[in-house]
Design an enzyme around this catalytic site. Structure first.
Site, mmCIF file in Angstrom:
data_model
loop_
_atom_site.group_PDB
_atom_site.id
_atom_site.type_symbol
_atom_site.label_atom_id
_atom_site.label_comp_id
_atom_site.label_asym_id
_atom_site.label_seq_id
_atom_site.Cartn_x
_atom_site.Cartn_y
_atom_site.Cartn_z
ATOM 1 N N HIS A 147 40.567 6.388 25.276
ATOM 2 C CA HIS A 147 39.925 5.201 24.735
ATOM 3 C C HIS A 147 38.862 4.492 25.449
ATOM 4 O O HIS A 147 38.860 3.345 25.013
ATOM 5 C CB HIS A 147 41.087 4.390 23.776
ATOM 6 C CG HIS A 147 42.228 4.891 23.510
ATOM 7 N ND1 HIS A 147 42.276 5.294 22.002
ATOM 8 C CD2 HIS A 147 43.299 5.602 24.001
ATOM 9 C CE1 HIS A 147 43.456 6.031 21.855
ATOM 10 N NE2 HIS A 147 44.102 6.170 22.801
ATOM 11 N N SER B 18 11.363 -0.073 34.480
ATOM 12 C CA SER B 18 10.878 -0.722 33.305
ATOM 13 C C SER B 18 9.505 -1.268 33.472
ATOM 14 O O SER B 18 9.503 -1.763 34.715
ATOM 15 C CB SER B 18 11.976 -1.719 32.786
ATOM 16 O OG SER B 18 11.495 -2.658 32.029
ATOM 17 N N LYS C 215 14.978 -2.808 37.011
ATOM 18 C CA LYS C 215 15.742 -1.721 36.340
ATOM 19 C C LYS C 215 15.597 -0.293 36.834
ATOM 20 O O LYS C 215 14.503 0.011 37.521
ATOM 21 C CB LYS C 215 15.100 -1.863 34.863
ATOM 22 C CG LYS C 215 15.355 -2.851 34.143
ATOM 23 C CD LYS C 215 16.640 -2.696 33.640
ATOM 24 C CE LYS C 215 16.845 -1.989 32.006
ATOM 25 N NZ LYS C 215 17.860 -2.014 31.524
ATOM 26 N N GLU D 101 20.087 9.811 28.893
ATOM 27 C CA GLU D 101 20.178 9.557 27.660
ATOM 28 C C GLU D 101 19.360 10.745 26.710
ATOM 29 O O GLU D 101 19.894 10.705 25.589
ATOM 30 C CB GLU D 101 19.227 8.125 27.412
ATOM 31 C CG GLU D 101 20.001 7.043 27.955
ATOM 32 C CD GLU D 101 18.992 5.780 28.298
ATOM 33 O OE1 GLU D 101 18.186 5.679 29.152
ATOM 34 O OE2 GLU D 101 18.832 4.912 27.289
#
Ligand code: ARG
Length: 458
Positions: A157, A278, A284, A291
Protein backbone atom coordinates in the site's frame (compact mmCIF):
# COMPACT_ATOMS: atom_id res chain seq x y z
CA UNK A 1 -5.81 6.79 -66.64
CA UNK A 2 -6.57 3.37 -65.24
CA UNK A 3 -4.20 1.88 -62.66
CA UNK A 4 -1.28 0.04 -64.28
CA UNK A 5 -1.26 -2.80 -61.76
CA UNK A 6 -4.89 -3.75 -61.62
CA UNK A 7 -6.62 -1.38 -64.05
CA UNK A 8 -7.38 -3.88 -66.81
CA UNK A 9 -11.12 -3.67 -66.23
CA UNK A 10 -11.18 0.03 -65.33
CA UNK A 11 -11.86 2.87 -67.72
CA UNK A 12 -11.07 5.63 -65.21
CA UNK A 13 -8.38 6.00 -62.57
CA UNK A 14 -9.16 6.47 -58.88
CA UNK A 15 -10.23 9.79 -57.40
CA UNK A 16 -7.49 11.56 -55.48
CA UNK A 17 -9.36 10.96 -52.24
CA UNK A 18 -9.71 7.28 -53.09
CA UNK A 19 -5.99 7.17 -53.64
CA UNK A 20 -5.35 8.94 -50.34
CA UNK A 21 -7.43 6.58 -48.24
CA UNK A 22 -6.21 3.52 -50.08
CA UNK A 23 -2.50 4.14 -50.08
CA UNK A 24 -0.29 2.64 -47.39
CA UNK A 25 3.08 3.51 -48.88
CA UNK A 26 3.70 6.28 -46.36
CA UNK A 27 4.04 3.68 -43.65
CA UNK A 28 4.45 0.25 -45.22
CA UNK A 29 7.69 1.35 -46.86
CA UNK A 30 9.15 0.10 -43.61
CA UNK A 31 8.52 -3.40 -44.96
CA UNK A 32 10.78 -2.85 -47.99
CA UNK A 33 13.57 -5.16 -46.88
CA UNK A 34 11.17 -7.94 -45.93
CA UNK A 35 9.21 -7.47 -49.16
CA UNK A 36 12.31 -7.82 -51.28
CA UNK A 37 13.58 -10.78 -49.27
CA UNK A 38 10.23 -12.51 -49.77
CA UNK A 39 10.17 -11.74 -53.49
CA UNK A 40 13.69 -13.02 -53.97
CA UNK A 41 12.79 -16.29 -52.27
CA UNK A 42 9.61 -16.53 -54.34
CA UNK A 43 11.46 -15.95 -57.63
CA UNK A 44 14.10 -18.54 -56.79
CA UNK A 45 11.40 -21.07 -55.96
CA UNK A 46 9.46 -20.32 -59.19
CA UNK A 47 12.61 -21.04 -61.20
CA UNK A 48 13.47 -24.17 -59.23
CA UNK A 49 9.99 -25.45 -59.96
CA UNK A 50 10.28 -24.65 -63.67
CA UNK A 51 7.49 -22.05 -63.47
CA UNK A 52 9.72 -19.24 -64.72
CA UNK A 53 13.09 -19.46 -66.44
CA UNK A 54 16.38 -19.35 -64.58
CA UNK A 55 17.43 -16.25 -66.48
CA UNK A 56 14.20 -14.43 -65.58
CA UNK A 57 14.62 -15.41 -61.95
CA UNK A 58 18.18 -14.19 -61.97
CA UNK A 59 17.20 -10.86 -63.51
CA UNK A 60 14.43 -10.50 -60.93
CA UNK A 61 16.65 -11.39 -58.00
CA UNK A 62 19.43 -9.02 -59.05
CA UNK A 63 17.01 -6.26 -59.95
CA UNK A 64 15.42 -6.54 -56.52
CA UNK A 65 18.81 -6.03 -54.89
CA UNK A 66 19.19 -2.84 -56.90
CA UNK A 67 15.77 -1.69 -55.74
CA UNK A 68 16.75 -2.44 -52.15
CA UNK A 69 19.94 -0.43 -52.38
CA UNK A 70 18.00 2.47 -53.92
CA UNK A 71 15.56 2.36 -51.02
CA UNK A 72 18.28 2.08 -48.42
CA UNK A 73 20.31 4.91 -49.91
CA UNK A 74 17.24 7.12 -50.03
CA UNK A 75 17.25 7.63 -53.79
CA UNK A 76 14.07 5.60 -54.37
CA UNK A 77 11.04 7.60 -55.38
CA UNK A 78 7.93 6.31 -53.65
CA UNK A 79 4.63 6.88 -55.40
CA UNK A 80 1.23 7.14 -53.72
CA UNK A 81 -0.44 6.18 -56.97
CA UNK A 82 1.28 2.82 -56.62
CA UNK A 83 -0.50 2.32 -53.28
CA UNK A 84 1.90 0.24 -51.27
CA UNK A 85 5.42 -1.06 -50.91
CA UNK A 86 4.67 -4.19 -52.94
CA UNK A 87 3.60 -2.27 -56.02
CA UNK A 88 6.25 0.39 -55.62
CA UNK A 89 8.95 -2.26 -55.60
CA UNK A 90 7.48 -4.19 -58.51
CA UNK A 91 6.99 -1.07 -60.64
CA UNK A 92 10.60 -0.04 -60.11
CA UNK A 93 11.74 -3.55 -60.91
CA UNK A 94 9.85 -3.28 -64.20
CA UNK A 95 11.69 -0.07 -65.02
CA UNK A 96 14.99 -1.72 -64.24
CA UNK A 97 14.66 -5.13 -65.88
CA UNK A 98 11.62 -4.89 -68.12
CA UNK A 99 9.45 -7.87 -69.03
CA UNK A 100 10.72 -10.50 -66.54
CA UNK A 101 9.48 -8.29 -63.68
CA UNK A 102 5.94 -9.12 -64.73
CA UNK A 103 6.57 -12.82 -64.03
CA UNK A 104 7.44 -12.31 -60.36
CA UNK A 105 3.82 -12.15 -59.26
CA UNK A 106 3.02 -15.60 -60.68
CA UNK A 107 1.33 -17.82 -58.07
CA UNK A 108 1.29 -14.99 -55.56
CA UNK A 109 -1.01 -12.23 -54.38
CA UNK A 110 -0.38 -9.13 -52.37
CA UNK A 111 -2.47 -10.86 -49.72
CA UNK A 112 0.06 -13.58 -48.97
CA UNK A 113 2.87 -11.18 -49.78
CA UNK A 114 1.94 -8.63 -47.14
CA UNK A 115 1.16 -11.33 -44.57
CA UNK A 116 4.67 -12.72 -45.16
CA UNK A 117 6.41 -9.34 -45.06
CA UNK A 118 4.68 -8.37 -41.87
CA UNK A 119 5.46 -11.65 -40.13
CA UNK A 120 9.11 -11.23 -41.02
CA UNK A 121 9.05 -7.70 -39.64
CA UNK A 122 7.29 -8.59 -36.39
CA UNK A 123 9.56 -11.60 -35.98
CA UNK A 124 12.58 -9.27 -36.06
CA UNK A 125 10.93 -7.05 -33.48
CA UNK A 126 10.43 -10.02 -31.15
CA UNK A 127 14.17 -10.65 -31.35
CA UNK A 128 14.92 -6.97 -30.78
CA UNK A 129 12.60 -6.89 -27.77
CA UNK A 130 14.33 -9.91 -26.26
CA UNK A 131 17.76 -8.34 -26.63
CA UNK A 132 16.51 -5.01 -25.31
CA UNK A 133 15.03 -6.79 -22.32
CA UNK A 134 18.22 -8.71 -21.67
CA UNK A 135 20.24 -5.51 -21.65
CA UNK A 136 17.90 -3.99 -19.13
CA UNK A 137 18.06 -7.17 -17.04
CA UNK A 138 21.85 -6.96 -17.05
CA UNK A 139 21.67 -3.36 -15.85
CA UNK A 140 19.31 -4.34 -13.04
CA UNK A 141 21.48 -7.32 -12.19
CA UNK A 142 24.49 -5.02 -11.82
CA UNK A 143 22.51 -2.82 -9.45
CA UNK A 144 21.36 -5.88 -7.52
CA UNK A 145 24.87 -7.20 -7.21
CA UNK A 146 26.25 -3.91 -5.97
CA UNK A 147 23.63 -3.68 -3.23
CA UNK A 148 22.60 -7.27 -2.60
CA UNK A 149 22.50 -6.73 1.17
CA UNK A 150 21.66 -3.03 1.39
CA UNK A 151 18.53 -2.66 3.45
CA UNK A 152 15.56 -0.61 2.37
CA UNK A 153 11.91 -0.53 3.29
CA UNK A 154 9.61 -2.92 1.52
CA UNK A 155 6.15 -1.50 0.99
CA UNK A 156 2.60 -2.65 0.75
CA UNK A 157 0.00 0.00 0.00
CA UNK A 158 3.10 2.21 -0.33
CA UNK A 159 3.23 2.09 3.48
CA UNK A 160 6.28 0.68 5.23
CA UNK A 161 5.80 -3.08 5.52
CA UNK A 162 8.99 -5.05 6.19
CA UNK A 163 12.63 -4.39 5.42
CA UNK A 164 13.93 -5.88 2.19
CA UNK A 165 17.19 -5.55 0.35
CA UNK A 166 17.96 -3.32 -2.60
CA UNK A 167 19.22 -6.39 -4.43
CA UNK A 168 15.93 -8.17 -3.85
CA UNK A 169 13.93 -5.24 -5.17
CA UNK A 170 16.07 -5.00 -8.31
CA UNK A 171 15.81 -8.74 -8.87
CA UNK A 172 12.02 -8.58 -8.72
CA UNK A 173 12.17 -6.63 -11.98
CA UNK A 174 14.70 -9.03 -13.45
CA UNK A 175 12.12 -11.79 -12.93
CA UNK A 176 9.29 -9.76 -14.48
CA UNK A 177 11.36 -8.84 -17.50
CA UNK A 178 12.41 -12.47 -17.84
CA UNK A 179 8.76 -13.43 -18.29
CA UNK A 180 8.36 -10.60 -20.79
CA UNK A 181 11.24 -11.97 -22.82
CA UNK A 182 9.64 -15.40 -22.59
CA UNK A 183 6.42 -14.02 -24.04
CA UNK A 184 8.26 -12.50 -27.00
CA UNK A 185 10.07 -15.80 -27.55
CA UNK A 186 6.81 -17.75 -27.40
CA UNK A 187 5.10 -15.37 -29.81
CA UNK A 188 8.03 -15.61 -32.19
CA UNK A 189 7.96 -19.39 -32.15
CA UNK A 190 4.23 -19.46 -32.85
CA UNK A 191 4.35 -16.88 -35.65
CA UNK A 192 7.22 -18.57 -37.43
CA UNK A 193 5.12 -20.18 -40.17
CA UNK A 194 5.10 -18.84 -43.69
CA UNK A 195 1.96 -17.50 -45.43
CA UNK A 196 3.67 -17.19 -48.81
CA UNK A 197 2.03 -19.33 -51.49
CA UNK A 198 -1.43 -19.03 -50.00
CA UNK A 199 -1.87 -16.65 -52.94
CA UNK A 200 -5.05 -14.56 -52.85
CA UNK A 201 -6.86 -16.96 -50.51
CA UNK A 202 -7.24 -20.41 -52.04
CA UNK A 203 -3.72 -21.48 -52.92
CA UNK A 204 -2.61 -21.81 -56.53
CA UNK A 205 -2.70 -24.25 -59.42
CA UNK A 206 0.98 -23.65 -60.15
CA UNK A 207 3.30 -26.39 -58.82
CA UNK A 208 4.91 -24.17 -56.20
CA UNK A 209 7.06 -25.40 -53.31
CA UNK A 210 5.90 -23.64 -50.20
CA UNK A 211 8.27 -25.60 -48.02
CA UNK A 212 11.19 -24.20 -50.01
CA UNK A 213 10.13 -20.56 -49.64
CA UNK A 214 9.32 -21.09 -45.99
CA UNK A 215 12.79 -22.50 -45.37
CA UNK A 216 14.50 -19.80 -47.43
CA UNK A 217 12.88 -17.13 -45.26
CA UNK A 218 13.79 -18.85 -42.01
CA UNK A 219 10.29 -20.05 -41.21
CA UNK A 220 9.77 -23.44 -39.59
CA UNK A 221 7.12 -24.48 -42.10
CA UNK A 222 4.44 -23.07 -44.41
CA UNK A 223 1.10 -22.19 -42.84
CA UNK A 224 -1.28 -25.10 -43.30
CA UNK A 225 -4.40 -23.26 -44.42
CA UNK A 226 -4.38 -20.65 -47.17
CA UNK A 227 -7.46 -18.81 -45.86
CA UNK A 228 -5.95 -18.55 -42.41
CA UNK A 229 -2.59 -17.53 -43.86
CA UNK A 230 -3.89 -14.38 -45.56
CA UNK A 231 -6.48 -13.45 -42.94
CA UNK A 232 -5.14 -13.60 -39.46
CA UNK A 233 -3.05 -11.03 -37.67
CA UNK A 234 -2.96 -12.82 -34.35
CA UNK A 235 0.83 -12.82 -34.54
CA UNK A 236 0.84 -9.02 -34.53
CA UNK A 237 -1.63 -9.01 -31.67
CA UNK A 238 0.51 -11.41 -29.68
CA UNK A 239 3.42 -9.08 -30.18
CA UNK A 240 1.31 -6.15 -29.01
CA UNK A 241 0.03 -8.10 -26.02
CA UNK A 242 3.57 -9.03 -25.02
CA UNK A 243 4.62 -5.43 -25.60
CA UNK A 244 1.75 -4.17 -23.43
CA UNK A 245 2.71 -6.42 -20.55
CA UNK A 246 6.31 -5.38 -20.87
CA UNK A 247 5.35 -1.70 -21.02
CA UNK A 248 3.24 -2.23 -17.91
CA UNK A 249 6.29 -3.55 -16.07
CA UNK A 250 8.43 -0.68 -17.32
CA UNK A 251 5.74 1.72 -16.20
CA UNK A 252 5.81 0.34 -12.66
CA UNK A 253 9.58 0.56 -12.43
CA UNK A 254 9.40 4.07 -13.89
CA UNK A 255 6.91 5.07 -11.22
CA UNK A 256 9.22 3.77 -8.50
CA UNK A 257 12.10 5.75 -9.94
CA UNK A 258 9.96 8.88 -9.97
CA UNK A 259 9.07 8.37 -6.31
CA UNK A 260 12.54 7.29 -5.26
CA UNK A 261 14.27 10.24 -6.87
CA UNK A 262 12.07 12.76 -5.09
CA UNK A 263 13.52 14.95 -2.32
CA UNK A 264 11.20 13.21 0.14
CA UNK A 265 12.60 9.75 -0.61
CA UNK A 266 16.12 10.28 -1.98
CA UNK A 267 16.48 6.52 -2.47
CA UNK A 268 18.21 7.02 -5.80
CA UNK A 269 20.14 9.76 -7.51
CA UNK A 270 19.44 9.85 -11.20
CA UNK A 271 22.30 10.79 -13.49
CA UNK A 272 22.37 14.14 -15.21
CA UNK A 273 22.36 12.29 -18.51
CA UNK A 274 18.87 10.99 -17.82
CA UNK A 275 17.39 14.02 -16.08
CA UNK A 276 16.07 17.36 -17.21
CA UNK A 277 15.86 20.78 -15.64
CA UNK A 278 13.17 23.39 -15.24
CA UNK A 279 13.16 26.65 -17.16
CA UNK A 280 11.97 28.54 -14.08
CA UNK A 281 13.00 26.59 -10.98
CA UNK A 282 16.80 26.45 -10.91
CA UNK A 283 16.98 23.69 -8.30
CA UNK A 284 14.98 21.18 -10.34
CA UNK A 285 16.25 17.88 -11.64
CA UNK A 286 13.30 16.11 -13.14
CA UNK A 287 12.95 12.41 -14.00
CA UNK A 288 11.30 13.10 -17.37
CA UNK A 289 12.48 9.88 -18.98
CA UNK A 290 10.92 7.84 -16.19
CA UNK A 291 7.69 9.78 -16.46
CA UNK A 292 7.56 9.27 -20.22
CA UNK A 293 8.17 5.55 -19.84
CA UNK A 294 5.43 5.48 -17.22
CA UNK A 295 3.15 6.99 -19.86
CA UNK A 296 4.17 5.01 -22.95
CA UNK A 297 2.03 2.06 -21.90
CA UNK A 298 -0.90 4.20 -23.05
CA UNK A 299 0.23 4.13 -26.66
CA UNK A 300 1.32 0.52 -26.63
CA UNK A 301 -1.82 -0.75 -24.95
CA UNK A 302 -3.80 1.53 -27.27
CA UNK A 303 -2.20 -0.15 -30.27
CA UNK A 304 -3.18 -3.53 -28.85
CA UNK A 305 -6.79 -2.54 -28.29
CA UNK A 306 -6.90 -0.71 -31.62
CA UNK A 307 -5.76 -3.63 -33.71
CA UNK A 308 -7.89 -6.11 -31.81
CA UNK A 309 -10.86 -3.90 -32.62
CA UNK A 310 -9.90 -3.80 -36.30
CA UNK A 311 -9.67 -7.58 -36.45
CA UNK A 312 -12.82 -8.53 -34.56
CA UNK A 313 -15.74 -9.42 -36.77
CA UNK A 314 -13.77 -9.55 -40.03
CA UNK A 315 -15.01 -12.27 -42.34
CA UNK A 316 -12.45 -14.56 -43.98
CA UNK A 317 -10.33 -14.13 -45.95
CA UNK A 318 -8.31 -10.95 -46.67
CA UNK A 319 -10.10 -7.66 -46.06
CA UNK A 320 -8.55 -4.26 -46.65
CA UNK A 321 -9.19 -3.53 -42.99
CA UNK A 322 -6.03 -5.45 -42.22
CA UNK A 323 -3.96 -2.75 -43.89
CA UNK A 324 -4.66 -0.90 -40.63
CA UNK A 325 -2.51 -3.45 -38.81
CA UNK A 326 0.81 -1.79 -39.51
CA UNK A 327 0.83 1.68 -37.99
CA UNK A 328 -0.11 0.57 -34.47
CA UNK A 329 2.51 -2.18 -34.56
CA UNK A 330 5.21 0.11 -35.93
CA UNK A 331 4.44 2.73 -33.31
CA UNK A 332 4.24 0.24 -30.46
CA UNK A 333 7.50 -1.43 -31.49
CA UNK A 334 9.34 1.90 -31.79
CA UNK A 335 7.92 3.06 -28.48
CA UNK A 336 8.85 -0.14 -26.67
CA UNK A 337 12.40 -0.23 -28.01
CA UNK A 338 12.97 3.39 -27.06
CA UNK A 339 11.50 2.81 -23.60
CA UNK A 340 13.73 -0.20 -23.04
CA UNK A 341 16.80 1.73 -24.13
CA UNK A 342 15.94 4.73 -21.95
CA UNK A 343 15.20 2.53 -18.94
CA UNK A 344 18.47 0.67 -19.43
CA UNK A 345 20.32 3.97 -19.50
CA UNK A 346 18.58 5.27 -16.40
CA UNK A 347 19.11 2.08 -14.42
CA UNK A 348 22.76 1.77 -15.40
CA UNK A 349 23.47 5.38 -14.51
CA UNK A 350 21.52 5.75 -11.28
CA UNK A 351 23.13 5.62 -7.86
CA UNK A 352 21.33 4.02 -4.97
CA UNK A 353 21.59 6.13 -1.82
CA UNK A 354 22.58 3.44 0.62
CA UNK A 355 22.30 5.70 3.69
CA UNK A 356 18.85 7.00 2.81
CA UNK A 357 17.67 3.47 2.07
CA UNK A 358 18.99 2.23 5.43
CA UNK A 359 17.49 5.13 7.36
CA UNK A 360 14.12 4.55 5.76
CA UNK A 361 14.39 0.79 6.27
CA UNK A 362 14.40 1.17 10.04
CA UNK A 363 11.63 3.70 10.27
CA UNK A 364 7.90 3.13 10.28
CA UNK A 365 8.08 0.14 12.67
CA UNK A 366 9.27 -2.01 9.77
CA UNK A 367 10.38 -4.84 12.07
CA UNK A 368 7.02 -5.21 13.85
CA UNK A 369 6.45 -8.55 12.11
CA UNK A 370 9.85 -9.73 13.36
CA UNK A 371 8.79 -8.84 16.88
CA UNK A 372 5.51 -10.74 16.54
CA UNK A 373 7.37 -13.73 15.09
CA UNK A 374 9.80 -13.61 18.03
CA UNK A 375 6.91 -13.74 20.51
CA UNK A 376 5.60 -16.81 18.71
CA UNK A 377 8.97 -18.51 18.48
CA UNK A 378 10.43 -17.67 21.90
CA UNK A 379 7.36 -17.35 24.13
CA UNK A 380 5.06 -19.78 22.34
CA UNK A 381 2.31 -17.17 21.87
CA UNK A 382 -0.34 -17.90 19.25
CA UNK A 383 0.35 -15.59 16.28
CA UNK A 384 -2.88 -13.67 16.75
CA UNK A 385 -1.96 -12.81 20.34
CA UNK A 386 1.60 -11.95 19.32
CA UNK A 387 0.13 -9.65 16.69
CA UNK A 388 -1.92 -7.93 19.37
CA UNK A 389 0.97 -7.50 21.80
CA UNK A 390 3.14 -6.09 19.03
CA UNK A 391 0.38 -3.72 18.02
CA UNK A 392 0.28 -2.38 21.56
CA UNK A 393 4.08 -1.89 21.51
CA UNK A 394 3.84 -0.02 18.20
CA UNK A 395 1.18 2.23 19.70
CA UNK A 396 3.43 2.84 22.69
CA UNK A 397 6.43 3.69 20.50
CA UNK A 398 4.26 6.01 18.49
CA UNK A 399 3.20 7.72 21.68
CA UNK A 400 6.83 8.10 22.76
CA UNK A 401 7.81 9.31 19.34
CA UNK A 402 10.43 6.59 18.94
CA UNK A 403 10.99 3.43 16.93
CA UNK A 404 10.55 -0.11 18.23
CA UNK A 405 14.24 -0.80 19.00
CA UNK A 406 14.30 2.38 21.14
CA UNK A 407 11.68 1.12 23.58
CA UNK A 408 13.13 0.01 26.90
CA UNK A 409 12.94 -3.56 28.15
CA UNK A 410 10.75 -2.30 31.02
CA UNK A 411 8.30 -0.82 28.49
CA UNK A 412 8.21 -4.12 26.69
CA UNK A 413 7.71 -6.13 29.85
CA UNK A 414 4.92 -3.83 30.94
CA UNK A 415 3.10 -4.96 27.83
CA UNK A 416 4.08 -8.64 28.10
CA UNK A 417 5.96 -9.77 31.19
CA UNK A 418 7.88 -12.66 29.54
CA UNK A 419 9.71 -10.54 26.97
CA UNK A 420 13.50 -10.73 27.39
CA UNK A 421 16.57 -8.81 26.21
CA UNK A 422 16.86 -11.20 23.25
CA UNK A 423 14.01 -9.45 21.52
CA UNK A 424 16.22 -6.53 20.53
CA UNK A 425 18.18 -8.78 18.19
CA UNK A 426 15.26 -9.20 15.86
CA UNK A 427 14.32 -5.54 15.89
CA UNK A 428 17.35 -4.57 13.80
CA UNK A 429 16.71 -4.36 10.05
CA UNK A 430 19.91 -6.22 9.15
CA UNK A 431 18.87 -9.20 11.23
CA UNK A 432 15.37 -8.94 9.88
CA UNK A 433 16.39 -9.29 6.25
CA UNK A 434 19.05 -11.88 7.06
CA UNK A 435 16.37 -14.05 8.67
CA UNK A 436 14.17 -14.18 5.52
CA UNK A 437 15.97 -17.21 4.17
CA UNK A 438 13.00 -19.04 2.68
CA UNK A 439 13.39 -19.74 -1.02
CA UNK A 440 12.87 -16.53 -2.96
CA UNK A 441 13.06 -14.47 0.23
CA UNK A 442 14.93 -11.23 0.75
CA UNK A 443 17.87 -12.61 2.76
CA UNK A 444 21.10 -11.52 1.07
CA UNK A 445 22.15 -15.15 0.81
CA UNK A 446 19.00 -15.92 -1.18
CA UNK A 447 19.38 -12.82 -3.31
CA UNK A 448 22.96 -13.75 -4.16
CA UNK A 449 21.85 -17.19 -5.24
CA UNK A 450 19.22 -15.73 -7.60
CA UNK A 451 21.78 -13.26 -8.96
CA UNK A 452 24.20 -16.10 -9.66
CA UNK A 453 21.49 -18.06 -11.48
CA UNK A 454 20.51 -15.12 -13.66
CA UNK A 455 24.13 -14.41 -14.47
CA UNK A 456 24.45 -17.78 -16.12
CA UNK A 457 21.27 -17.08 -18.11
CA UNK A 458 22.08 -13.57 -19.30
N1 ARG B 1 -1.34 -2.76 -48.81
C1 ARG B 1 -2.11 -3.93 -48.57
C2 ARG B 1 -2.09 -4.25 -47.09
O1 ARG B 1 -1.27 -3.75 -46.41
C3 ARG B 1 -1.54 -5.07 -49.33
C4 ARG B 1 -2.57 -6.12 -49.68
C5 ARG B 1 -3.50 -5.59 -50.66
N2 ARG B 1 -4.32 -6.63 -51.19
C6 ARG B 1 -5.41 -6.31 -51.86
N3 ARG B 1 -6.08 -7.30 -52.31
N4 ARG B 1 -5.81 -5.11 -52.04
O2 ARG B 1 -2.92 -4.98 -46.58
Amino acid sequence: AANKMWGGRFAAGPDAIMEAINASIDFDRRLARQDIEGSRAHAAMLAAQGIISDSDAQAIREGLLTVLSEIESGSFEFSTALEDIHMNVEARLKQLIGEPAGRLHTARSRNDQVATDFRLWVRDQCDAAVSGLEELQRALLAQAEAGAEWVMPGFTHLQTAQPVTWGHHMMAYVEMLGRDAGRFRDARARMNECPLGAAALAGTSFPIDRHATAAALGFDRPMANSLDAVSDRDFALEFLAAASLCAMHLSRLAEELVIWSSAQFRFVIMSDRFSTGSSIMPQKKNPDAAELIRAKIGRIMGANVGLMTVMKGLPLAYCKDTQEDKEPVFDAADTLMLSLAAMTGMVSDMTANREALAAAAGSGFSTATDLADWLVRELGLPFREAHHVTGALVALAEQRGCDLPELSLEDMQATHADITEGVFEVLGVENSVASRTSFGGTAPAQVRERIAEWKTRL
